[in-house]
Enzyme design. Structure first.
Site, PDB file in Angstrom:
ATOM      1  N   TYR A  69       9.798  -6.568  -4.418  1.00  0.00           N
ATOM      2  CA  TYR A  69       8.923  -5.417  -4.548  1.00  0.00           C
ATOM      3  C   TYR A  69       7.535  -5.685  -3.965  1.00  0.00           C
ATOM      4  O   TYR A  69       6.875  -6.636  -4.318  1.00  0.00           O
ATOM      5  CB  TYR A  69       8.732  -5.011  -6.011  1.00  0.00           C
ATOM      6  CG  TYR A  69       7.689  -3.933  -6.122  1.00  0.00           C
ATOM      7  CD1 TYR A  69       7.977  -2.649  -5.685  1.00  0.00           C
ATOM      8  CD2 TYR A  69       6.419  -4.205  -6.583  1.00  0.00           C
ATOM      9  CE1 TYR A  69       7.026  -1.664  -5.715  1.00  0.00           C
ATOM     10  CE2 TYR A  69       5.459  -3.217  -6.630  1.00  0.00           C
ATOM     11  CZ  TYR A  69       5.766  -1.953  -6.190  1.00  0.00           C
ATOM     12  OH  TYR A  69       4.819  -0.979  -6.222  1.00  0.00           O
ATOM     13  N   LYS A 126       5.664   0.911  -2.465  1.00  0.00           N
ATOM     14  CA  LYS A 126       6.369   1.909  -1.655  1.00  0.00           C
ATOM     15  C   LYS A 126       5.710   1.979  -0.287  1.00  0.00           C
ATOM     16  O   LYS A 126       4.596   1.507  -0.094  1.00  0.00           O
ATOM     17  CB  LYS A 126       6.325   3.265  -2.357  1.00  0.00           C
ATOM     18  CG  LYS A 126       7.363   3.399  -3.453  1.00  0.00           C
ATOM     19  CD  LYS A 126       8.741   3.718  -2.875  1.00  0.00           C
ATOM     20  CE  LYS A 126       9.800   3.606  -3.955  1.00  0.00           C
ATOM     21  NZ  LYS A 126      11.152   3.558  -3.419  1.00  0.00           N
ATOM     22  N   ASP A 129      -2.008  -0.485   2.666  1.00  0.00           N
ATOM     23  CA  ASP A 129      -2.690  -0.578   1.379  1.00  0.00           C
ATOM     24  C   ASP A 129      -3.179  -2.008   1.286  1.00  0.00           C
ATOM     25  O   ASP A 129      -2.383  -2.935   1.154  1.00  0.00           O
ATOM     26  CB  ASP A 129      -1.696  -0.253   0.259  1.00  0.00           C
ATOM     27  CG  ASP A 129      -2.280  -0.475  -1.135  1.00  0.00           C
ATOM     28  OD1 ASP A 129      -3.398  -1.009  -1.236  1.00  0.00           O
ATOM     29  OD2 ASP A 129      -1.594  -0.116  -2.112  1.00  0.00           O
TER      30      ASP A 129
END
Ligand code: F6R
Ligand code: MG
Ligand code: MG
Length: 364
Positions: free
Chosen positions: A228, A231, A11
């Site tokens: 973080y 995902k 991504d």
């Protein structure tokens, strides 16, 4: 002919928010990869997307973990990040966790599923790509494909599959691996792979021949970065037909929109919805999580295809059910089991809230 199939994804920026890929990114990636094919590094390629993830499907003869192939993918992601930055896409360069390439993209952010094999007279391949979920999402589908006779009748009635398959399972927290033989050891296997946030099926092998049958990406971005970073949005390659599950047996597990980790802020459980590539646009509460399946026949490494396998109308009921389950789960708001357990959430305010309330907790 020995062929390596590499599916490498990242991504590198979303449009709009985290819901989709921008056409300019796909065009730029096509340009980079086409050049590598022209120069002879690749036999063939297909560039696609799943939600906000850029997917590079490549065939070549350089073997797995090849530096040139991984560098090509990395350089393509870096070049596409520049486009993403110009367009001010959301999270430009999100999955590129390092500033410089050091020989292999594993552990650097992108997801990788790779396998090398001798191309069969007819080599059927299904590539699976998911958005807004993590690598453990493949555990149940792979179990059903390769070990569950209620899903794959070939395990019972086809003599070339009757000996079963071996599952290579990775413990992503302890960095260990173990192999289980199915059907003999399925109870032991399920103790582990039922815990999808920790144990992940990395590969599946045909026991009689030792041939590779499936390979998945097990990168866990949060464990790599220790903070973080999104995902993993995993990918998986499955060989099909002959001694492997038939196309219909590979796709059948996705008629159940199984509950997976991910969705909004990578912090929820939600149903995995099988969709066509053009419908991999997770917009409802940044979801629900999506899976796409592109099928190919290989011809001396040439990718004949793709066929968009979940575009089929027979997956309409699964999509309908996924939307119903999504509604049901949403009504739990910030409560488990919709929201993930504390230690699995990708976003949390717990440390700061705890600190603020220090001294207000009284021993019982
Ligand atoms: C989940 C995902 C999104 C984002 C959410 C907040 O994997 O990508 O649900 O977590 O949109 O995104 P940021 O923090 O980038 O504003
Ligand atoms: Mg994103
Ligand atoms: Mg994504």
């Amino acid at each position: 002919m020995r062929i390596t199939l590499s599916l490498i994804k990242a991504d590198i920026g979303g449009y709009v928010g985290h819901s989709e890929s921008h056409p300019d990114i796909l065009a730029k990636a096509n340009e980079c990869i086409a050049k590598a094919k022209k120069e002879g590094l690749l036999v063939d390629y297909h560039v696609t997307k799943c939600g906000d993830d850029l997917q590079l499907i490549m065939t070549h003869q350089q073997g797995e973990n090849n530096e040139k192939i991984h560098k090509l993918a990395w350089d393509t992601f870096v070049t596409c990040t520049e486009v993403a930055k110009k367009l001010k896409l959301h999270g430009a360069g999100q999955d590129l966790l390092s500033d410089a390439f050091s020989g292999n993209v594993r552990g650097m952010g992108p997801g990788v599923a790779e396998m090398e094999f001798e191309e069969r007279p007819a080599e059927t391949i299904i590539t699976l790509m998911a958005d807004k979920t993590s690598a453990g999402a493949w555990n149940m589908p792979l179990y059903k494909m390769f070990a569950d006779p209620f899903n794959t009748i070939g395990l019972v009635i086809a003599s070339n599959m009757h000996t079963g398959f071996a599952f290579e399972v990775h413990d992503v927290k302890e960095h260990k691996k173990i192999t289980f033989n199915a059907p003999d050891e399925i109870y032991d296997l399920l103790v582990f792979i039922g815990a999808t946030s920790r144990y992940m099926v990395k590969a599946v092998y045909h026991r009689q021949s030792g041939e590779i049958a499936a390979a998945s990406s097990t990168q866990r971005l949060s464990l790599i970065a220790e903070r973080y970073v999104g995902k993993d949005d995993p990918v998986c390659i499955v060989r099909s037909q002959g001694q492997f599950p038939a196309v219909g047996e590979v796709l059948e597990p996705f008629t159940l929109p199984l509950l997976v980790e991910g969705w909004m802020r990578g912090s929820h459980h939600g149903p995995l919805m099988p969709v066509a590539v053009e419908d991999s646009t997770p917009t409802r509460f940044d979801g629900p999580p999506r899976v796409v399946a592109l099928g190919f026949q290989l011809s001396a490494g040439r990718l004949v295809g793709p066929r968009d396998m979940f575009a089929d109308k027979s997956f309409d009921p699964a999509r309908h059910q996924a939307n119903e389950v999504a509604d049901f789960m949403r009504r739990h708001g910030p409560f488990e089991p919709h929201r993930l357990p504390l230690e699995e959430m990708e976003y949390t305010t717990m440390p700061e809230v705890m600190k603020k309330l220090e001294g207000r907790f009284i021993n019982l």
